[in-house]
Structure formats: C-alpha cells, structure tokens
Design an enzyme around this catalytic site. Structure first.
Site, PDB file in Angstrom:
ATOM      1  N   LYS A  69      -7.672   5.918   4.248  1.00 42.69           N
ATOM      2  CA  LYS A  69      -6.658   5.388   5.162  1.00 42.69           C
ATOM      3  C   LYS A  69      -5.268   5.919   4.802  1.00 42.69           C
ATOM      4  O   LYS A  69      -5.043   6.354   3.664  1.00 42.69           O
ATOM      5  CB  LYS A  69      -6.671   3.856   5.116  1.00 42.69           C
ATOM      6  CG  LYS A  69      -6.334   3.264   3.763  1.00 42.69           C
ATOM      7  CD  LYS A  69      -6.741   1.794   3.679  1.00 42.69           C
ATOM      8  CE  LYS A  69      -6.367   1.197   2.340  1.00 42.69           C
ATOM      9  NZ  LYS A  69      -7.042  -0.092   2.096  1.00 42.69           N
ATOM     10  N   TYR A  95      27.113   9.384  -1.301  1.00 45.11           N
ATOM     11  CA  TYR A  95      27.670   8.422  -0.358  1.00 45.11           C
ATOM     12  C   TYR A  95      28.201   7.195  -1.072  1.00 45.11           C
ATOM     13  O   TYR A  95      27.601   6.707  -2.033  1.00 45.11           O
ATOM     14  CB  TYR A  95      26.603   7.975   0.637  1.00 45.11           C
ATOM     15  CG  TYR A  95      26.278   9.006   1.692  1.00 45.11           C
ATOM     16  CD1 TYR A  95      27.285   9.640   2.417  1.00 45.11           C
ATOM     17  CD2 TYR A  95      24.950   9.334   1.965  1.00 45.11           C
ATOM     18  CE1 TYR A  95      26.976  10.575   3.396  1.00 45.11           C
ATOM     19  CE2 TYR A  95      24.636  10.266   2.937  1.00 45.11           C
ATOM     20  CZ  TYR A  95      25.649  10.881   3.648  1.00 45.11           C
ATOM     21  OH  TYR A  95      25.347  11.801   4.610  1.00 45.11           O
TER      22      TYR A  95
HETATM   23  C1  LIG Z   1      -7.672  -0.162   0.790  1.00 43.75           C
HETATM   24  C2  LIG Z   1      -8.957  -0.874   0.605  1.00 43.75           C
HETATM   25  C3  LIG Z   1      -9.840  -0.519  -0.435  1.00 43.75           C
HETATM   26  C4  LIG Z   1      -9.491   0.468  -1.537  1.00 43.75           C
HETATM   27  O1  LIG Z   1      -8.783  -0.164  -2.571  1.00 43.75           O
HETATM   28  P1  LIG Z   1      -8.311   0.628  -3.891  1.00 43.75           P
HETATM   29  O2  LIG Z   1      -7.652  -0.411  -4.704  1.00 43.75           O
HETATM   30  O3  LIG Z   1      -7.350   1.660  -3.414  1.00 43.75           O
HETATM   31  O4  LIG Z   1      -9.514   1.225  -4.497  1.00 43.75           O
HETATM   32  C5  LIG Z   1     -11.073  -1.126  -0.446  1.00 43.75           C
HETATM   33  N1  LIG Z   1     -11.428  -2.059   0.475  1.00 43.75           N
HETATM   34  C6  LIG Z   1     -10.586  -2.438   1.457  1.00 43.75           C
HETATM   35  C7  LIG Z   1     -11.023  -3.466   2.439  1.00 43.75           C
HETATM   36  C8  LIG Z   1      -9.320  -1.879   1.544  1.00 43.75           C
HETATM   37  O5  LIG Z   1      -8.476  -2.279   2.514  1.00 43.75           O
END
Ligand SMILES: *Cc1c(COP(=O)(O)O)cnc(C)c1O
Length: 362
Positions: free
Chosen positions: A36, A257
C-alpha cells in the site's frame, strides 16, 4: 558529480529482508507482501514484480486503485484489498482483487454487485475486530455470518484480524487477548480458509500465532520497530540529494525564511534541493533533523522550505555538487530520523512525494 534528489530502491536489500522474514516462518506459512501507499513510499510495481518472482504468495494494498495498478503491471498472484470502498467493487471484481469484507454494509454491497454480474462465487477475506476498533465485524457476529454465507455468492477464502500493538512489550497481555479472540474463529469457519493476523512485529514477537499467512510491510522495507529486529534487516530505500550551493554566513546573518537560523559564529551553510514538498516536513527544521555528508551528520539550519533545506557544513570538508544522504544508510536509518520529529519510519517513508524520482538498484 552526484545526481540530484532521488530515492534509491535497493532490490538486494529487499531480497535479504524477504528471506529474513521467511526464516522466521514454518515452510508452509504464506507471506502477504503489503504494497500500500506506493509500497511504503518506494515503488509498488517494481517491488510487487520482484517479490512475485521471489515467491511471495499474496500482495496487499489498501485501496482498489492500488490493486489495479499492480494488475496493469502484469502481476498475477492474488491481491488482497484491505480497505475496499463500495463504489469500487465492480472494478475490484473486474481486476480479480480479493476484498477484505469488514462490515455487513460492504458484504451486502458486494453481493449486490455479484448478483448483477451473475457471478456465482467470489473469494473474500472476512475481517474481524479484536480490539483495534478500526475495521472489522464483531467477533459476536461469527455465527450469524456463517449462517448468512451458506447461501451467499461470497466465498470465504480468508479470515483475518489486525493487532494494535505487536511491537510493544508493555501491551503483551492485550495482544494475547486479541489473539485469543481470533482463535474463536477457526471453530466456526473451519480449516479451509487462510487465517492471517500478524504484521511485521507480530511475526517476530508472536511466533506461535503465524497461522496460515502473515502480512508484512515495514519489515520488507528494512525496519523492525525494535532494535533487535531492525538489526536483522537492511533498509531498502536510500534518500539522497546533492549540495546545490555553499554560503559563508557571517555572525548576525540569518539563513532561510523568517530568519529561522541566526549565526552566532561564522557558519558555512549548504543548500540542498529537497524540501517539505518532497517529504521532509517542517518539523525537521531548526536542528531537529540532520543529513549525512561524507560520513558526518550535520543539522538542518532554520526552517525547511518547500523545495530546499540548508544544513550546517561549517566543520565539514565538502563542495557544491557533493552527495548528501537524508536517510537509509547504516549511519542514518529512517527509524532514527523519524524519532527526531516524534513520528515513525512508516510516516517518513510514505511522505516522500511523487516529485522525487525512484531509482531501482539491482
Ligand atoms: C499496513 C498493514 C499491515 C502491515 O503492517 P507492517 O507493520 O508494516 O508489517 C498488515 N495488515 C494490515 C491490515 C495493515 O493495514
């Protein structure tokens, strides 16, 4: 002469991390690779293609659009969509993506779309809330759900939950409670579905709960949320830039800035072509953040601009055009850098904006 700002994605490091995680698992435990948010700010297509070849069993994305991008890149293995939205369901089916079904509302909506398309059976993963209170059916719904699914076009391919604090030893009792809740599901839905509940930290801290599959994101990208785990892994992404210009700043003169830094001694500042529009937030300004030049850690001077930051190179032997590392090498991990802004590696990585070119290093 170094190139400009870029985020290097090192595939050998990715392979190493995939192998390290695999080593923790039984031979028949599947791995779902979480891709993702552009694979945690890297390159979902490149990483998905690579890990498909390396033997990943499943890919995971948050939204349907992310899954479609992977299908369009030719990826064949199953893709789980963790948080599908109702308006995306016909697209989800058209691209053979498997939805997490987390509520009656989304289940009924899916069944409606399947009926319109005259699809007799379609794989879903049932998601249960065991204490995170984010997404998922109540565990108490398990029997009613089973009853309902006997005459549904949705076929239970997987059963999952998500844990709230796998990286936190102080929450061990709570986490074990979540896992106990999850254990109530197999007696209801049987042996056939793929049961999966652990993220990266869960894999390392709760080996007794690997079940049929684990879902790994951050670990693949090289970070383990705790020292002992991170030490086993290699950062995949290295954020690099170059020195655009060097200024000699006199006592009393300011940099950036709102005169965010005022020199109280003769100072050399180096201007770098990377700013908050690239993902280095303003929180890192005024010395909270640092970069590495020729092996030396040097602080950010004054405020972070949209396209630039200035850093203190007073005591560093460096020239315009020299290479600069923001994070990702052994001296400066994303975990460490993020800590200086009271955040976590996940946020720092996913904040790297699409303006920064991704360079795949094999
Ligand atoms: C993002 C996510 C993961 C992965 O988690 P990590 O800590 O990055 O390994 C796993 N399961 C779900 C439902 C997630 O949203």
């Amino acid at each position: 002469m170094a190139e400009g700002t870029r985020f290097e994605i090192h595939l050998p490091a990715l392979r190493h991390n995939f192998q390290q995680i695999k080593k923790q698992l039984q031979n028949d435990t599947k791995i779902l690779v979480v891709l993702k948010a552009f694979a945690y700010g890297s390159d979902a297509t490149a990483i998905g293609r690579f890990l498909e070849k390396e033997g990943a069993d499943y890919l995971g994305v948050a939204y349907v659009r992310e899954g479609i991008a992977l299908r369009n890149a030719g990826i064949q293995i199953p893709i789980l969509v963790l948080h599908p939205q109702i308006h995306e369901l016909s697209n989800l089916i058209a691209h053979q993506l498997e939805p997490c079904v987390y509520s009656w509302r989304i289940l009924h909506a899916l069944e409606k779309v399947l009926a319109v398309q005259k699809t007799k059976t379609y794989p879903i993963h049932l998601k249960f809330n065991t204490g995170l209170h984010r997404l998922g059916f109540s565990i108490d719904d398990r029997h009613t759900l089973l009853q309902h699914l006997k005459s549904s076009s949705a076929h239970v391919q997987g059963v999952l939950s998500h844990l709230a604090a796998t990286e936190d030893p102080a929450e061990r009792t709570f986490t074990l409670g979540q896992l106990e809740q999850f254990d109530l599901l197999k007696p209801v839905f049987g042996d056939h579905p793929i049961y999966h509940v652990l993220n990266t930290s869960g894999v390392f801290n709760y080996p007794e709960a690997h079940h049929d599959m684990v879902r790994c994101g951050i670990g693949l990208y090289g970070y383990g949320n705790q020292k002992e785990v991170s030490e086993l892994l290699h950062p995949v992404g290295i954020l690099k830039t170059v020195i655009s210009q060097i200024h000699e700043v006199k006592v009393g003169d300011a940099v950036g800035y709102n005169r965010g830094f005022v020199a109280d001694k003769p100072t050399r500042s180096a201007t770098l072509p990377i700013g908050h529009a690239d993902g280095i937030g303003r929180l890192y300004g005024k010395g909270k953040g640092a970069v590495v030049i020729h092996g030396h850690k040097v602080p950010i001077l004054g405020n972070v601009c949209m396209d630039m930051i200035m850093v203190d190179v007073t005591n560093i032997d460096c020239q315009e055009g020299d290479e600069v590392i923001l994070f990702g090498d052994t001296q400066t991990s994303a975990e460490e850098v993020a800590e200086h802004a009271q955040t976590i590696s996940y946020e720092l990585l996913t904040a790297i904006s699409q303006r920064v070119p991704r360079v795949i290093v094999s």
